[in-house]
Write an enzyme that holds these catalytic residues in place. Structure first.
Site, PDB file in Angstrom:
ATOM      1  N   ILE A 166       1.123  -1.244  -0.184  1.00  0.00           N
ATOM      2  CA  ILE A 166      -0.048  -0.002  -0.049  1.00  0.00           C
ATOM      3  C   ILE A 166       1.072   1.011   0.085  1.00  0.00           C
ATOM      4  CG2 ILE A 166      -0.214   0.031   2.680  1.00  0.00           C
ATOM      5  CD1 ILE A 166      -3.223   1.031   1.998  1.00  0.00           C
TER       6      ILE A 166
ATOM      7  N   GLY B 146       8.014  14.202   2.499  1.00  0.00           N
ATOM      8  CA  GLY B 146       7.341  15.454   2.587  1.00  0.00           C
ATOM      9  C   GLY B 146       6.113  15.390   3.008  1.00  0.00           C
TER      10      GLY B 146
ATOM     11  N   ILE C  54       7.730   1.991   1.474  1.00  0.00           N
ATOM     12  CA  ILE C  54       6.388   1.097   1.165  1.00  0.00           C
ATOM     13  C   ILE C  54       7.098  -0.253   1.666  1.00  0.00           C
ATOM     14  CG2 ILE C  54       5.159   0.347  -0.469  1.00  0.00           C
ATOM     15  CD1 ILE C  54       4.898   3.334   0.280  1.00  0.00           C
ATOM     16  N   THR C  55       6.342  -0.838   2.725  1.00  0.00           N
ATOM     17  CA  THR C  55       6.508  -2.334   3.080  1.00  0.00           C
ATOM     18  C   THR C  55       6.020  -3.189   1.849  1.00  0.00           C
ATOM     19  OG1 THR C  55       6.013  -1.524   5.297  1.00  0.00           O
ATOM     20  CG2 THR C  55       5.630  -4.003   4.827  1.00  0.00           C
TER      21      THR C  55
ATOM     22  N   GLU D  40      -5.797  -1.729  10.747  1.00  0.00           N
ATOM     23  CA  GLU D  40      -4.214  -1.462  10.477  1.00  0.00           C
ATOM     24  C   GLU D  40      -3.721  -0.854  11.906  1.00  0.00           C
ATOM     25  OE1 GLU D  40      -0.972   1.210   7.927  1.00  0.00           O
ATOM     26  OE2 GLU D  40      -3.093   1.441   7.190  1.00  0.00           O
TER      27      GLU D  40
ATOM     28  N   HIS E  68      19.958  -7.798  30.027  1.00  0.00           N
ATOM     29  CA  HIS E  68      20.826  -8.843  29.412  1.00  0.00           C
ATOM     30  C   HIS E  68      22.510  -8.284  29.423  1.00  0.00           C
ATOM     31  CE1 HIS E  68      17.133 -10.633  27.406  1.00  0.00           C
ATOM     32  NE2 HIS E  68      18.020 -11.639  27.070  1.00  0.00           N
ATOM     33  N   GLY E  69      22.563  -7.129  29.880  1.00  0.00           N
ATOM     34  CA  GLY E  69      23.945  -6.686  29.903  1.00  0.00           C
ATOM     35  C   GLY E  69      24.823  -6.612  28.613  1.00  0.00           C
TER      36      GLY E  69
ATOM     37  N   GLY F 294       0.193   5.722  11.300  1.00  0.00           N
ATOM     38  CA  GLY F 294       0.113   7.097  11.941  1.00  0.00           C
ATOM     39  C   GLY F 294       0.733   7.220  13.094  1.00  0.00           C
TER      40      GLY F 294
ATOM     41  N   GLU G  49       1.652  10.526  17.985  1.00  0.00           N
ATOM     42  CA  GLU G  49       1.208  11.997  18.081  1.00  0.00           C
ATOM     43  C   GLU G  49      -0.361  12.108  17.604  1.00  0.00           C
ATOM     44  OE1 GLU G  49       5.066  11.617  19.090  1.00  0.00           O
ATOM     45  OE2 GLU G  49       4.451  11.175  17.356  1.00  0.00           O
TER      46      GLU G  49
END
Length: 388
Positions: A124, A130, A158-159, A245, A341-342, A367, A370
Site C-alpha cells: 500500500i 514530505g 513502502i512495505t 491497520e 541482558h547486560g 499514523g 502523536e
C-alpha cells in the site's frame, strides 16, 4: 489453553499448524533473511499453499472464508519469529481487505486468487517524501486521459516494496479539490506497468528482512478499470480501514513485548552475577514485575478490542489508545530487557538486540503516536483537536 476467550478449537488447531510450519521453515532461516535484507518469495508461496495468506477471502476466490480472528493468530505467530515478517500481515489484513471491500467483481476475480496463493504480493503506497501522516496532502497525481489515468509522483517507506507486484496507490485525481481530501482516489497498479519503477531497497535501522522501498511513477498509464471504488473517495476508504491497520500494529507490539519478557526472564534465571542469579536482585525483580504487569494490561485491552472489532463496532478512539500506549510501552520494555541482558543484549546473536531495534518504528507507522493522541483528543471533544 486458548489464548483468547473467543478462541475455538478451530483457532487452536490453526495456530498449532502455523506454529509448527514457522518453527520448521522460518525460524531456522530467519537470521539469514535478516542478513539478506529480504524474505524469499518462495516462503510466500508456501504460506499460500497452506492457507495462511488471506484466509478471510471468500471461498469463490480461493480463500477459506474465515474472519479477522484468524488474521490475529497469523499476526501473532509471525511476530514471534520476528518483526521482519510484518509484510505478511500488511498483505493479509491491510491491503487485501481494500480489494474485498471496494473492488468490483472483475477486480476481485482478477486479483484475489493470486493474493491467496502468494503469486500476488501486495503493498500500500500512501506515504510520500514530505507528507508523512498528512494523507490529504499527497502530491502524486493521476489525471484521467481517455480510458487511462496518467500517474506521476513518488512514494516512500513502502512495505513489500521490493517483493510486491501489486500496489494500492493513493493518488490525487483532482489536485485542486477543496477540501484537499476530496481529491484523493485509490488505484491498483501492477508491477511491469510502463512508467512504474522501484527505487532502492531502503536500509532501515531495524526490520532488516522486511523489504521496504521507494516507488516512482513517471507518466505511468494505468487503466481506468484499476480505480478502486469511486473517484474522490480514497481518503474516506483509508479512514475506514485504518482502524484494523492500527489494531494490527498494536497486536504486533503486544506480541513482541510478551516475547521480550519471556526471553529476559529465562536469561536472568540462568545468568549469575556476584555469586547469585541476576534474577535474585531486587532491581531485576521490580523491572520484570513492571513489564509483566504492563504486558497483562495490554493483552486484556487488546482482547476486548479484537472482540469489539469482530462485532463490527467503532473502536477508533480505543484502538488509537492501544496503538499509542502499547507501542510506547514496548519501546520502554525493550530498553529495560536489553539492560538486564547486560553486554550480551547488545550482541546480534541475542534476539533481544533485534527486538530493541525493530520495535521503535511501531510508534511511527500507521499514523504516528502523536496523531493517535490527536484522534483521542478530538473524539473526547477537546477544543482545537485535529481531524482523524
Amino acid at each position: 489453553m486458548p489464548r483468547y476467550r473467543w478462541e475455538t478449537e478451530e483457532h487452536e488447531l490453526f495456530r498449532e499448524s502455523l506454529r509448527k510450519f514457522l518453527q520448521k521453515e522460518a525460524e531456522p532461516r530467519y537470521d539469514q533473511w535478516e542478513k539478506d535484507r529480504l524474505i524469499p518469495k518462495s516462503f510466500w508461496k508456501q504460506l499460500g499453499e497452506l492457507g495462511f495468506l488471506c484466509p478471510q477471502v471468500d471461498e469463490k476466490y480461493g480463500g477459506l472464508g474465515l474472519d479477522f480472528s484468524f488474521g490475529v493468530i497469523i499476526g501473532e505467530e509471525m511476530e514471534r519469529i520476528g518483526a521482519g515478517l510484518t509484510g505478511v500481515g500488511l498483505h493479509n489484513d491491510i491491503v487485501v481487505p481494500y480489494i474485498e471491500a471496494y473492488g468490483t467483481d472483475a477486480q476481485k476475480k482478477k486479483y484475489l486468487p493470486g493474493c491467496v496463493t502468494g503469486d500476488r504480493i501486495t503493498a500500500i503506497a500512501m506515504t510520500e517524501p514530505g507528507t508523512g501522516s498528512d494523507l490529504a496532502g499527497i502530491r502524486t497525481t493521476a489525471i484521467r486521459d481517455g480510458d487511462h489515468y496518467v500517474v506521476n509522483g513518488q512514494k516512500t517507506f513502502i512495505t513489500n516494496g521490493i517483493n510486491g507486484n501489486l500496489a494500492l496507490v493513493a493518488v490525487k485525481t483532482d489536485p485542486d479539490a477543496e477540501p484537499r481530501h476530496r481529491g484523493v482516489s485509490l488505484l491498483l497498479i501492477e508491477e511491469g506497468t510502463p512508467g512504474f519503477t522501484k527505487g532502492r531497497k531502503l536500509d532501515k535501522v531495524g526490520m532488516h528482512s522486511q523489504d521496504t522501498a521507494e516507488l516512482y511513477f513517471e507518466d505511468c498509464r494505468v487503466p481506468a478499470d484499476n480505480l478502486l471504488g469511486e473517484e474522490g473517495k480514497g481518503f474516506h476508504y483509508m479512514m475506514e480501514k485504518l482502524q484494523q491497520e492500527r489494531l494490527v500494529v498494536a497486536l504486533a507490539a503486544q506480541t513482541a513485548m510478551e516475547d521480550m519478557l519471556r526471553l529476559t526472564v529465562d536469561y536472568v534465571k540462568s545468568r549469575d552475577a556476584f555469586g547469585r542469579p541476576v534474577a535474585a536482585f531486587q532491581n531485576t525483580q521490580f523491572k520484570l514485575a513492571e513489564i509483566a504487569t504492563e504486558t497483562e494490561l495490554g493483552k486484556a485491552f487488546l482482547e476486548s478490542l479484537i472482540a469489539d472489532h469482530l462485532d463490527g463496532k467503532d473502536i477508533v478512539t480505543k484502538v488509537s489508545m492501544a496503538k499509542s500506549w502499547i507501542t510506547d510501552t514496548a519501546k520502554r520494555a525493550a530498553a529495560d530487557c536489553m539492560q538486564l541482558h547486560g553486554g550480551y543484549g547488545y550482541m546480534e546473536e541475542y534476539k533481544i538486540a533485534r527486538r530493541y531495534r525493530d520495535i521503535p518504528v511501531m510508534s511511527i507507522y500507521a499514523g504516528t503516536n502523536e496523531i493517535m493522541k490527536t484522534i483521542i483528543a478530538k473524539n473526547m471533544g477537546l477544543s482545537g483537536a485535529g481531524a482523524r
